[in-house]
Design a protein around this motif. Structure first.
Motif, PDB file in Angstrom:
ATOM      1  N   GLY A 306       2.228 -20.605 -15.902  1.00  0.00           N
ATOM      2  CA  GLY A 306       1.693 -19.910 -17.059  1.00  0.00           C
ATOM      3  C   GLY A 306       1.970 -20.614 -18.375  1.00  0.00           C
ATOM      4  O   GLY A 306       1.512 -20.158 -19.437  1.00  0.00           O
ATOM      5  N   LEU A 422      -1.437 -23.003 -14.154  1.00  0.00           N
ATOM      6  CA  LEU A 422      -1.708 -21.722 -13.506  1.00  0.00           C
ATOM      7  C   LEU A 422      -0.587 -21.332 -12.551  1.00  0.00           C
ATOM      8  O   LEU A 422       0.066 -22.185 -11.940  1.00  0.00           O
ATOM      9  N   ALA A 423      -0.385 -20.033 -12.424  1.00  0.00           N
ATOM     10  CA  ALA A 423       0.480 -19.528 -11.367  1.00  0.00           C
ATOM     11  C   ALA A 423      -0.211 -19.741 -10.019  1.00  0.00           C
ATOM     12  O   ALA A 423      -1.417 -20.044  -9.958  1.00  0.00           O
ATOM     13  N   ALA A 427      -4.083 -16.454 -11.504  1.00  0.00           N
ATOM     14  CA  ALA A 427      -4.386 -15.347 -12.409  1.00  0.00           C
ATOM     15  C   ALA A 427      -4.490 -15.819 -13.850  1.00  0.00           C
ATOM     16  O   ALA A 427      -3.745 -16.690 -14.289  1.00  0.00           O
ATOM     17  N   TRP A 428      -5.434 -15.227 -14.588  1.00  0.00           N
ATOM     18  CA  TRP A 428      -5.633 -15.535 -16.013  1.00  0.00           C
ATOM     19  C   TRP A 428      -4.478 -14.914 -16.793  1.00  0.00           C
ATOM     20  O   TRP A 428      -4.255 -13.704 -16.734  1.00  0.00           O
ATOM     21  N   GLN A 429      -3.742 -15.727 -17.551  1.00  0.00           N
ATOM     22  CA  GLN A 429      -2.526 -15.254 -18.192  1.00  0.00           C
ATOM     23  C   GLN A 429      -2.562 -15.376 -19.715  1.00  0.00           C
ATOM     24  O   GLN A 429      -1.517 -15.292 -20.362  1.00  0.00           O
TER      25      GLN A 429
END
Length: 438
Positions: A306, A422-423, A427-429
């Motif tokens: 993230g 990204l994780a 997921a969009w963070q």
């Protein structure tokens, strides 16, 4: 004086001897755009030109003949064998603009014979360049190792950045920021625009008190100090010993030592990880295009899941041109510097699994920044010459004015690329829309 549309006819008679101005004409492809004069009394180019190049010595014509183009011109000018009239040496922008379409060509074998007969064969023997010039690429391999090895990168950075902190203070101004500023208004001061650049980077990275930032290629620590003043824990790395010393002193003076640290270190030797953000402001130009996969993989390895990164660097306007710098830039300014288009940079970022969130071009902003640096050099010319020598001051005036023209003519650009690690679930963070003020 006779002007030859097709200069090959000059050499039809093997007994021909040329004046220095005629020799200069043989090196130029097309018309000479400004007045050119020489120590033998010859001249060419428009009589009413505002600007004049005057070759004063035999060594000057030797430089021009043995290295036709920007390198030979730079050698003659920096060494004092060719003078420039109509502009200040701290800002030769206007004469460079007048010469922007000047193209050189290497003389043919027959032309060289005629030139040698006119000047004497000794004038075709290469002579030592000015001391500000570093070795050509092929000799640097033998003495310093392969391009972008740690040893050779350290030497390249030393050549450019360890001129003198005092010299840079005169040229860069109080912010000691040696990268493109970001202007909201063309009437802004350089200091306002540089502060705004750091603000923009800070905001794009969504930094907040308590976060950890790694700033690679941190220079004199401008971004490091900006973030630390806002409660961020920052490590900066630079290969320049003088930059690290200056930055460390300033950090202590500003009471930031508990939050900020600048190391004299290769960025590859920073052991810490799990940073909330990584900034790279003006480093990518130095690392070599073939090293991009490692470079962006390194950035990825330093980020927590993230975490955000921002890459700010000079680029080409497309992705097809040669990546190596021209002879003048390579020998006098950025040894081993390489550029490519922003598309290649974005591709390499994506190829290591980082996600690109935003990209923007700040080309005109860099032209404005360079104009301000040249103003500083002109205003502090005598002090700069005293500090670093006239030849070095000339190099900087020539380099910065030429770079300004390059940005204005879209020869080079400046791009900021923002991305995220990204994780594992992808997921969009981050917020759905840009969260910073442009």
């Amino acid at each position: 004086m006779t002007t030859y549309k097709d200069r090959s006819e000059v050499f039809a008679d093997l007994g021909t001897k040329l004046s220095i101005a005629e020799i200069f004409e043989t090196l130029v492809d097309g018309a000479v755009p400004i007045r050119f004069t020489a120590y033998d009394g010859s001249a060419t180019g428009p009589v009413d030109s505002e600007y004049r190049l005057d070759v004063k010595t035999p060594r000057g014509i030797n430089y021009l003949v043995t290295a036709p183009g920007d390198l030979g011109m730079a050698r003659a000018y920096i060494a004092g064998d060719m003078t420039v009239e109509g502009v200040h040496p701290g800002d030769p922008y206007d004469i460079l603009k007048a010469m922007a379409d000047l193209k050189f060509r290497r003389p043919s074998a027959l032309a060289l014979v005629t030139i040698a007969r006119s000047l004497g064969w000794e004038r075709l023997k290469p002579v030592a360049p000015p001391p500000q010039e570093t070795l050509p690429r092929w000799r640097r391999i033998a003495l310093e190792g392969l391009r972008h090895s740690k040893t050779r990168d350290a030497e390249a950075i030393h050549h450019h950045y360890d001129v003198s902190n005092t010299f840079y203070e005169y040229v860069l101004g109080p912010s000691m920021t040696y990268t493109c500023a970001v202007y909201e208004d063309e009437n802004w001061t350089l200091e306002q625009a540089e502060e705004n650049k750091y603000r923009l980077v800070f905001d794009k990275l969504r930094l907040k008190p308590g976060d950890r930032l790694l700033d690679i290629g941190c220079g004199w620590g401008g971004m490091v100090r900006y973030a630390a003043k806002r409660g961020v824990k920052v490590i900066g790395a630079t290969l320049s010993a003088e930059q690290a010393e200056w930055a460390t002193e300033r950090i202590a003076e500003e009471g930031l030592s508990e939050l900020a640290e600048v190391r004299h270190s290769d960025y590859r030797d920073v052991p810490e990880g799990e940073f909330d953000a990584v900034s790279s402001i003006g480093l990518t130009e130095h690392i070599g295009v073939h090293n991009y996969p490692f470079y962006f993989e390194y950035i990825k390895s330093k980020l927590r899941a993230g975490g955000l990164f921002l890459n700010h660097c000079i680029t080409r306007p497309d992705n097809t041109r040669t990546t190596k710098a021209g002879d003048f830039i390579d020998r006098y300014v950025f040894p081993d510097g390489e550029l490519i288009g922003s598309g290649r940079i974005i591709s390499e970022i994506q190829n290591v699994g980082l996600e690109v969130l935003h990209e923007e071009n700040l080309r005109e902003h860099y032209a404005m920044t360079l104009a301000e640096w040249c103003k500083n050099l002109v205003a502090n010319w005598d002090a700069c010459v005293k500090e670093a020598g006239e030849g070095t001051a000339k190099v900087w005036g020539l380099y910065m004015a030429g770079s300004r023209l390059g940005f204005q003519r879209n020869v080079v650009q400046l791009h900021q690329v923002l991305g995220v690690k990204l994780a594992s679930d992808g997921a969009w963070q981050v917020p759905l829309r840009p969260w910073w003020q442009a």
